[in-house]
Design an enzyme around this catalytic site. Sequence first.
Site, mmCIF file in Angstrom:
data_model
loop_
_atom_site.group_PDB
_atom_site.id
_atom_site.type_symbol
_atom_site.label_atom_id
_atom_site.label_comp_id
_atom_site.label_asym_id
_atom_site.label_seq_id
_atom_site.Cartn_x
_atom_site.Cartn_y
_atom_site.Cartn_z
ATOM 1 N N ASN A 49 5.801 -18.939 -31.669
ATOM 2 C CA ASN A 49 5.472 -20.288 -30.946
ATOM 3 C C ASN A 49 4.549 -20.369 -29.762
ATOM 4 O O ASN A 49 4.847 -19.517 -28.808
ATOM 5 C CB ASN A 49 6.978 -20.721 -30.367
ATOM 6 C CG ASN A 49 8.048 -20.791 -31.559
ATOM 7 O OD1 ASN A 49 7.934 -21.011 -32.649
ATOM 8 N ND2 ASN A 49 9.196 -20.458 -31.152
ATOM 9 N N HIS B 65 3.570 -15.496 -21.256
ATOM 10 C CA HIS B 65 3.148 -14.034 -21.696
ATOM 11 C C HIS B 65 3.038 -14.230 -23.302
ATOM 12 O O HIS B 65 3.926 -14.703 -24.024
ATOM 13 C CB HIS B 65 4.146 -12.982 -21.372
ATOM 14 C CG HIS B 65 3.841 -11.618 -21.423
ATOM 15 N ND1 HIS B 65 3.388 -10.792 -20.278
ATOM 16 C CD2 HIS B 65 3.186 -11.091 -22.349
ATOM 17 C CE1 HIS B 65 2.937 -9.792 -20.659
ATOM 18 N NE2 HIS B 65 2.898 -9.744 -22.047
ATOM 19 N N HIS C 161 3.437 -13.745 -26.793
ATOM 20 C CA HIS C 161 4.629 -13.043 -27.576
ATOM 21 C C HIS C 161 5.059 -13.646 -28.559
ATOM 22 O O HIS C 161 4.692 -15.049 -28.724
ATOM 23 C CB HIS C 161 5.841 -12.680 -26.720
ATOM 24 C CG HIS C 161 6.696 -13.808 -26.233
ATOM 25 N ND1 HIS C 161 6.063 -14.802 -25.297
ATOM 26 C CD2 HIS C 161 7.749 -14.450 -26.908
ATOM 27 C CE1 HIS C 161 6.803 -16.041 -25.250
ATOM 28 N NE2 HIS C 161 8.048 -15.743 -25.963
ATOM 29 N N GLN D 3 8.184 -13.540 -32.146
ATOM 30 C CA GLN D 3 9.396 -13.339 -32.401
ATOM 31 C C GLN D 3 9.538 -12.827 -33.972
ATOM 32 O O GLN D 3 8.698 -13.084 -34.791
ATOM 33 C CB GLN D 3 10.414 -14.462 -32.019
ATOM 34 C CG GLN D 3 10.235 -14.928 -30.778
ATOM 35 C CD GLN D 3 11.265 -15.889 -30.216
ATOM 36 O OE1 GLN D 3 12.513 -15.663 -30.230
ATOM 37 N NE2 GLN D 3 10.710 -17.249 -30.242
#
Lengths: 404, 404
Positions: free
Chosen positions: A211, A222, A224, A226
């Site tokens: 996302n 930051h 990232h 999932q």
Amino acid sequence: MTTDSSAPLVRRTATTLADGRDLFYFDDSEPYVSGEQTRRLDDPRPLPGRYEPVVTIGADGVETVQPVTGPTMRYDVLTGEWIPHAAHRMNRTHLPPADANPLAPAKPGAAYSDGEIPAEDYDVVVFENRFSSLMRVPGTVDEITHVDGEDLWQQRPAVGRCEVICFSPDSTKSLAQVSPRRMRTIIEAWADRTTELGKVDGVEQVFCFENRGQEIGVTLHHPHGQIYAYPYLMPKTETMLRQARAHRERTGRNLLADVLAAELRSGRRIVLESEHWVAYVPMAARWPIEIHLAPRRDVADLPALTDAEREDLATVYLELLGRMDRFFPAAEDGTPTKAPYISAWHQAPVREGRDDLRLHLQIFSILRAPGKLKYLAGSESGGGAWISDTTPERIADRLVQVAS
Amino acid sequence: MTTDSSAPLVRRTATTLADGRDLFYFDDSEPYVSGEQTRRLDDPRPLPGRYEPVVTIGADGVETVQPVTGPTMRYDVLTGEWIPHAAHRMNRTHLPPADANPLAPAKPGAAYSDGEIPAEDYDVVVFENRFSSLMRVPGTVDEITHVDGEDLWQQRPAVGRCEVICFSPDSTKSLAQVSPRRMRTIIEAWADRTTELGKVDGVEQVFCFENRGQEIGVTLHHPHGQIYAYPYLMPKTETMLRQARAHRERTGRNLLADVLAAELRSGRRIVLESEHWVAYVPMAARWPIEIHLAPRRDVADLPALTDAEREDLATVYLELLGRMDRFFPAAEDGTPTKAPYISAWHQAPVREGRDDLRLHLQIFSILRAPGKLKYLAGSESGGGAWISDTTPERIADRLVQVAS
């Protein structure tokens, strides 16, 4: 980890956080160490074990011991979908202060990290989410019970796993800005986690996604993503599987392969082609921006990609993210209007439908124009009925125009 | 309109806007006139007929005539859903200035209204949306064609209709604030439009809904809802119908009736009960707030409600909306934190599944806490997999607590 000798070396180092969660470093750069010098493998934080009962002492001095219960999920009889209710997340403790970045590397020499990662540097790192929506609590029996004793109302522990993947130690970067070498490492990490999570007891599907953007609720900048390991097939996957099986029965062929072939024959919505990959705007795109990226070969999931396909993917993936960043014109002062996006890897489930489903990436955005979101209101959220204000051809034309 | 002699009088007056769109007044208050005195039935605005070709004259003086094409929809083979692409909406003209409220009554004595409604006062009014996502353009043949000549890729005109319903002439009100008498008129209007739109050629399902709140993209604060007449079943309806048929095959019973009976037996999530209606939080609720309201009797759609059921509904509906407004604590300065909501009437389709589906209202919110939205990110928008951070029981407890 990668056995192909021509592949770039990615060194995977497994460790455990103070509360028992798994953490995996994926290192691609010298000195490939996650050890003595620059990385601390141990997590010295005074965290309670996450399966330990929560002990609270009331104003009256009375101690209450609350055993940890995992998330449960209930079967929605109206839709046939399992809905996890992660109310256990409400017992969250030790949240980092608002200004801390839990994904940053540990500060050099600090007694322990403010955040989740004990190492002072890393390349790519994956760890179990602390307050996971899907989680097996040891000792829980994974069986169906009935809510309020009603036959119609099934409930089960929401086993599975939620992991976080950090794409870079640099909080100021976006995924589009990492090097192709680093992108390749991320692909290796996704493939590794898909394989490993697929072996976890009760897991039926592994979903890697990112996302990006405040507009879709991302508060942590930051870079990232999932990785969710579900104890059921995602409803979108169920739907595609049903369609693919019907297509197989009717034609004897694979639906997703036929879709790719048709897009290639037409050419009208092709966004880019590489040796191993084709990106296109799907013929019936529903989002204001939507791209599908598919391998030319029939591939079920990320672990099934060859080394050459992975290498090619690293470059193509970064190019597509760059186009998302350039899709909308920059503001008058030159600030880019980066489209918020969701990037979702549709993989064949662990057991079911492996011949009928086919790996593809879906990148899509809810931004219709700078400052204008497509809201999922009555028609979409109430009825599941999507209505698009644009056409797939317009989206494709713009994506071709903003090629690097 | 209402033939039951005990029903309050609602007078329906049909008229046509300058560009040919239908408009219907539903009057419940003296003098029940939509005529001479306080209402102008004619719309004297200089609007082009909406099916008239758009004529533009270029810088070179050359005239271009662009025939009006309606919206089209394409069949998404991966999901089995039709997706309308309403790119014709991009030719929008004569948009009202940003500060005008197109749903306000006309100013007394003005030559013509700034907005859509020619009357100087109204009770409830319904009219065709000017730039409708679903629309039959006269002369269009409603047949399947193939995009790029590919068998796999079906396309059809997106026939149907989108209507707007204004709940009150007062822009400062919300629906929760109208009187039970006016709410009853709105119910009559919904029932009337369901019956009438169900007769429109090609329409398969009628959907009445309200989007309330900026958080879900509502920019027009005048209290209003929408009525969509789709040329297909909404995917949510398709799904419920599949589940209901499977349940009928297995048990011989109606799924939605069994769900209501189970909720009543348990009682744990009941929000309110009246003589004819029951409101409950569904056992597997997926939204941060979610209420289902069902009639006690097997009823397929709004037109099938008796007079007594409609009268009771008016009161119950307003009570539920009031609870949505009080669900979250007010701000420190006393300003209420009104939950944004979507209110969606699930009705049996026009032709299919009328014995298996059953009328119910779903009211739900994406607000998790004041200022905190539940975003539909990777898991929900990418995989269709909902995860809730609360439990149905907590939602029900709060809804009972904030009863008026």
